[in-house]
Every structure is written in C-alpha cells, then in structure tokens.
Scaffold this motif. Structure first.
Motif, PDB file in Angstrom:
ATOM      1  N   ASN A 219      -9.680  -1.700   3.889  1.00 19.02           N
ATOM      2  CA  ASN A 219      -8.856  -1.878   2.694  1.00 19.02           C
ATOM      3  C   ASN A 219      -9.693  -2.188   1.469  1.00 19.02           C
TER       4      ASN A 219
ATOM      5  N   SER B 176       1.732  -2.010   5.774  1.00 17.96           N
ATOM      6  CA  SER B 176       1.565  -1.618   4.368  1.00 17.96           C
ATOM      7  C   SER B 176       1.611  -2.814   3.432  1.00 17.96           C
TER       8      SER B 176
ATOM      9  N   ASP C 123      -0.024  -6.132   2.195  1.00 19.56           N
ATOM     10  CA  ASP C 123      -1.367  -6.691   2.211  1.00 19.56           C
ATOM     11  C   ASP C 123      -1.471  -7.717   1.095  1.00 19.56           C
TER      12      ASP C 123
ATOM     13  N   HIS D 227      -9.167  -0.194  -1.691  1.00 22.11           N
ATOM     14  CA  HIS D 227      -7.884  -0.374  -2.361  1.00 22.11           C
ATOM     15  C   HIS D 227      -7.871  -1.593  -3.265  1.00 22.11           C
TER      16      HIS D 227
ATOM     17  N   LYS E 132      -3.820  -9.150  -2.081  1.00 25.80           N
ATOM     18  CA  LYS E 132      -4.901  -8.849  -3.009  1.00 25.80           C
ATOM     19  C   LYS E 132      -5.424 -10.169  -3.547  1.00 25.80           C
TER      20      LYS E 132
ATOM     21  N   GLU F  71       0.346   4.303  -0.773  1.00 28.57           N
ATOM     22  CA  GLU F  71      -0.204   5.524  -0.194  1.00 28.57           C
ATOM     23  C   GLU F  71       0.140   5.622   1.289  1.00 28.57           C
ATOM     24  N   ARG F  72      -0.064   4.527   1.990  1.00 29.39           N
ATOM     25  CA  ARG F  72       0.219   4.494   3.430  1.00 29.39           C
ATOM     26  C   ARG F  72       1.701   4.719   3.688  1.00 29.39           C
TER      27      ARG F  72
ATOM     28  N   ASP G 283      -7.122  -0.761  -6.886  1.00 29.17           N
ATOM     29  CA  ASP G 283      -6.092   0.237  -7.144  1.00 29.17           C
ATOM     30  C   ASP G 283      -4.904  -0.299  -7.899  1.00 29.17           C
ATOM     31  N   SER G 284      -4.366  -1.451  -7.493  1.00 28.98           N
ATOM     32  CA  SER G 284      -3.119  -1.894  -8.106  1.00 28.98           C
ATOM     33  C   SER G 284      -3.296  -2.958  -9.118  1.00 28.98           C
TER      34      SER G 284
ATOM     35  N   GLN H   6       0.858  -1.184   0.000  1.00 32.04           N
ATOM     36  CA  GLN H   6       0.000   0.000   0.000  1.00 32.04           C
ATOM     37  C   GLN H   6       0.899   1.241   0.000  1.00 32.04           C
TER      38      GLN H   6
END
Length: 155
Positions: free
Chosen positions: A148, A132, A134, A151, A136, A77-78, A154-155, A75
């Motif tokens: 979460n 940070s 995680d 998110h 998916k 952003e975090r 997002d990726s 993550q």
C-alpha cells in the motif's frame, strides 16, 4: 503470544460453526425451494452468507489496521477493479432472471446454472470490501515494503 493464539482459535471455531450452520440452513432452504418453487430466499441467503464469510476472512487484518494511528480512507481502485465485478457476478442469478437478463444472457448463463461461482464472487466481494478500508498517516517505518506504500500520496 497466548492472547493471539486464543484469538485465532476462537476465530477458527466461530468460522467452523458459521459454515456448519450455513450449510444446514442452506439445505433447509433448498427443501423450501422444491416445495414452493421460489428460489429467491435460498439465493439471498447464499449471497449473504458468502459476503459475510468474505468479510470475516478480512477481519483480522481490519482489526490490525484499526489499532494503527491515522485517518481512514477507502482504496477506490480496489473497490472498482475487483469489488464491482465481484458484486455483479454475486448478484448474477437475480440479474439473469430479471428483465436485464435477456441482454446479458451470454455473459450470465454459466453463472445462472452453477452457484459455486456466485458463492466465490460473494466471498471475494466481502473480502474486498473490508480490505479496501485502510488508514493513511501511518509512520513511514511501518509502511516500508508494504504493497500500500504507493497509495500513500494518492488521496
């Protein structure tokens, strides 16, 4: 249930021992600093210990995430919003007394003369680093209500 209680008990005992050893060694380093006028070993140890404590605080959640199916992701952003400023202030003593210190002295002066902020930021940085990471691709049922969830795409 008994296995979980044993894990948390072991976790708490390990934490107490780590903090006790850290405090003891920190006092020895302060004595060393007063004899040699070299604060860098004490600063380095305090930073390493605080980051380690932050990592250990996030360890149970990291283990929970590790056991879930999916692909690992970071993550960003975090890490950038919380981790980078925490890292900066964790190393504020080194920065303040370096050649960059004269340019950043207004920001770093309060941090240079009191170590509690540096220690807290080190803990925050270690915790942010481990949290940070995680996975998916988990089932949507396990993500309902999760912070979460936004998110996921997002990726």
């Amino acid at each position: 249930m008994g296995k979980r209680v044993f894990f948390y008990l072991l976790y708490a005992v390990f934490f107490i021992i780590l903090i006790q050893l850290g405090i003891t060694y920190s006092f020895e380093l302060k004595s060393f600093t007063s004899k040699t006028y070299n604060p860098y070993p004490a600063w380095t140890f305090n930073i390493a210990l605080s980051v380690l404590i932050g990592l250990l605080l996030g360890l149970p959640e990291f283990i929970r995430r590790y056991r879930k199916p999916g692909k690992w992701r970071i993550q960003w952003e975090r890490l950038l919003i919380v981790g980078l400023p925490a890292l900066f202030f964790t190393f504020s003593l080194f920065i303040f007394f370096s050649s960059l210190g004269k340019y950043l002295s207004l920001i770093l002066r309060p941090w240079a003369f009191e170590s509690y902020g540096v220690i807290i930021c080190g803990i925050l940085f270690g915790y942010t680093m481990i949290m940070s990471m995680d996975k998916k691709g988990e089932s949507s049922a396990s993500l309902k209500g999760s912070p979460n969830q936004e998110h996921e795409g997002d990726s």
